[in-house]
Scaffold this active site. Sequence first.
Site, PDB file in Angstrom:
ATOM      1  N   HIS A  46      20.478  28.233  82.832  1.00 20.77           N
ATOM      2  CA  HIS A  46      21.721  29.021  82.836  1.00 20.77           C
ATOM      3  C   HIS A  46      22.643  28.530  83.963  1.00 20.77           C
ATOM      4  O   HIS A  46      22.472  28.943  85.116  1.00 20.77           O
ATOM      5  CB  HIS A  46      21.399  30.508  83.029  1.00 20.77           C
ATOM      6  CG  HIS A  46      20.775  31.114  81.821  1.00 20.77           C
ATOM      7  ND1 HIS A  46      21.507  31.755  80.843  1.00 20.77           N
ATOM      8  CD2 HIS A  46      19.495  31.152  81.408  1.00 20.77           C
ATOM      9  CE1 HIS A  46      20.698  32.179  79.883  1.00 20.77           C
ATOM     10  NE2 HIS A  46      19.469  31.828  80.195  1.00 20.77           N
ATOM     11  N   LYS A  87      35.098  43.168  89.473  1.00 18.16           N
ATOM     12  CA  LYS A  87      35.804  43.815  90.589  1.00 18.16           C
ATOM     13  C   LYS A  87      36.688  42.858  91.382  1.00 18.16           C
ATOM     14  O   LYS A  87      37.835  43.172  91.697  1.00 18.16           O
ATOM     15  CB  LYS A  87      34.766  44.434  91.523  1.00 18.16           C
ATOM     16  CG  LYS A  87      35.311  45.463  92.447  1.00 18.16           C
ATOM     17  CD  LYS A  87      35.425  46.748  91.693  1.00 18.16           C
ATOM     18  CE  LYS A  87      35.778  47.922  92.542  1.00 18.16           C
ATOM     19  NZ  LYS A  87      35.696  49.157  91.706  1.00 18.16           N
ATOM     20  N   TYR A 136      19.439  29.853  74.379  1.00 20.33           N
ATOM     21  CA  TYR A 136      19.326  30.056  72.932  1.00 20.33           C
ATOM     22  C   TYR A 136      20.303  29.124  72.199  1.00 20.33           C
ATOM     23  O   TYR A 136      20.000  28.615  71.112  1.00 20.33           O
ATOM     24  CB  TYR A 136      19.637  31.525  72.592  1.00 20.33           C
ATOM     25  CG  TYR A 136      19.547  31.860  71.116  1.00 20.33           C
ATOM     26  CD1 TYR A 136      18.320  32.134  70.524  1.00 20.33           C
ATOM     27  CD2 TYR A 136      20.697  31.911  70.322  1.00 20.33           C
ATOM     28  CE1 TYR A 136      18.234  32.446  69.173  1.00 20.33           C
ATOM     29  CE2 TYR A 136      20.626  32.223  68.971  1.00 20.33           C
ATOM     30  CZ  TYR A 136      19.384  32.494  68.402  1.00 20.33           C
ATOM     31  OH  TYR A 136      19.307  32.794  67.066  1.00 20.33           O
TER      32      TYR A 136
END
Length: 514
Positions: A176, A370, A93
């Site tokens: 991406h 994590k 985008y």
Amino acid sequence: MSIIFISFLLIDGYMLAVMDFGSQYTHLIARRIRQLNVYSEIFPFYQDVADTDVEAVILSGGPSSVYRENAPRNDALLDWLFAEKIPTLGICYGLHLIAQHFGGKVVKGKEREYGTADAFVVDDPLFKELDITQKVWMSHGDRVEALPPGFSRIASTENSEFAAFRCNTMYAVQWHPEVHHTENGMKMLSNFLEIAGATRDWHLEDFTRQTVAELREKIPGNAVIGLSGGVDSSVAATLVSRAIGTRLTAVFVDHGLLPAGEVEQVRTWFEGKVTLEVISAKDRFFSKLKGVLDPEEKRRVIGEEFIRIFEEEARKVKATTLVQGTIYPDRIESGITQHADVIKSHHNVGALPEVMEFEQVVEPLQDLYKDEVREVGKTLGLPDDILRKHPFPGPGLAVRVLGEVNDQSIIICRKACTIVEDELKAAGLYNEVWQGFAVLFEDKVVGVVGDERNLGNVVGIRIVQSLDAMTANFVKVDWDVLERMSTRITNEIPEVVSVAYFVSHKPPQTIEPL
Ligand code: XMP
């Protein structure tokens, strides 16, 4: 009373801003940049960052279309980035925004392009040391039909003629680079940082040092933390106690839904290091959980009872701050981001009771994944026994018992979990997998013990591999290991006559069964 949630990643020095246009991967971009040792922070798309120390900007992806009336945009930001020659990378985008804002043409594609594609790239600093053909991951419905004046194409795919383009140090890519499926995504981001002249001197030790200093400032009075014995709350408690010492009380609630030996372990690790209050509250939780079958209701009941206990303890020590070990994936899945749906309410986030008596909630790990939390724990000197522990859900065994929580169901589930864990350790697999545990099903099946047929319980074994709990794959465990687990479970827990193995990934299943 207004509750203030505080973020902790602010830091001096080189800073890259990730402008959030609503992509589910925005956070992953910031994380990848930190992995490349450059400090990055996320800002909402409308924020004016011109008066901050931002030295490079990434425009995230997002679910909207730039030609829609209410599409998120920040024209002033784009003008400023261009005029000031701030190194910029638009992703998906973000690419459409750059194309449209500077006079190109963005149209709805014939079909949505989703999945991996081959990108053919030109010789450009963004693709330094990379081959001409690159496996990239796409997820978009719109495409650029004409480039803005002054911009030149630097990559194309079969479906996107202008899959990447640039003008000076303003770059845009349709794919991406932050997701693992883009094979050389990290290298592309690293190349962008090189183009931006970023100083690569940010480390998680800086986070620890900086956070301890900030916590000292931000927690003026006493604080309480719910210590579960897991990695996240242990790291959060240690961080905060570093900052405010005995002004922090760690409340360990034994809700009767814990793994075997947990209470003793927590006492051994933390007594003498932090002010520790162990609260035995099994009866309180079990009576509230009687007859509760709905998973979200279980979580809500447990979350609320937790908070009430914290409040009681907080009153005793006159604490005004509640510290939580919430980490980033907990927040995404509880629907904190603009566009993510609630998948399940983790008890320490989405299911917080509406009325809380604390003046502020402090979540020092809220932006970390994590593995980053484990690294911070290492910098704090926490032992591997804590840091390598498998994640354990706040609502405990209640979300591994598919039916009602009662003495019998919890005892069966706890014993089965211990067997799975023991056998994983014996097979040298415990530290290799993300999580392994047992689940008690609600339905019974016919079993035969000796000459007698009887209805017995079914236990499911779930062992998964994951990088950050956002997605997970079931582990193709050796049959012998599964057989040992199954034999022990049916031998040592007489109520159980059948053992199953979960062979589904996340998605579509989640890691915990409820
Ligand atoms: P799911 O089941 O959502 O789990 O795929 C993702 C990770 O989060 C843990 N988990 C929880 N942790 N409170 C927690 O603190 C919860 O309510 C909760 N539910 C799941 C889960 O064990 C896995 O590691």
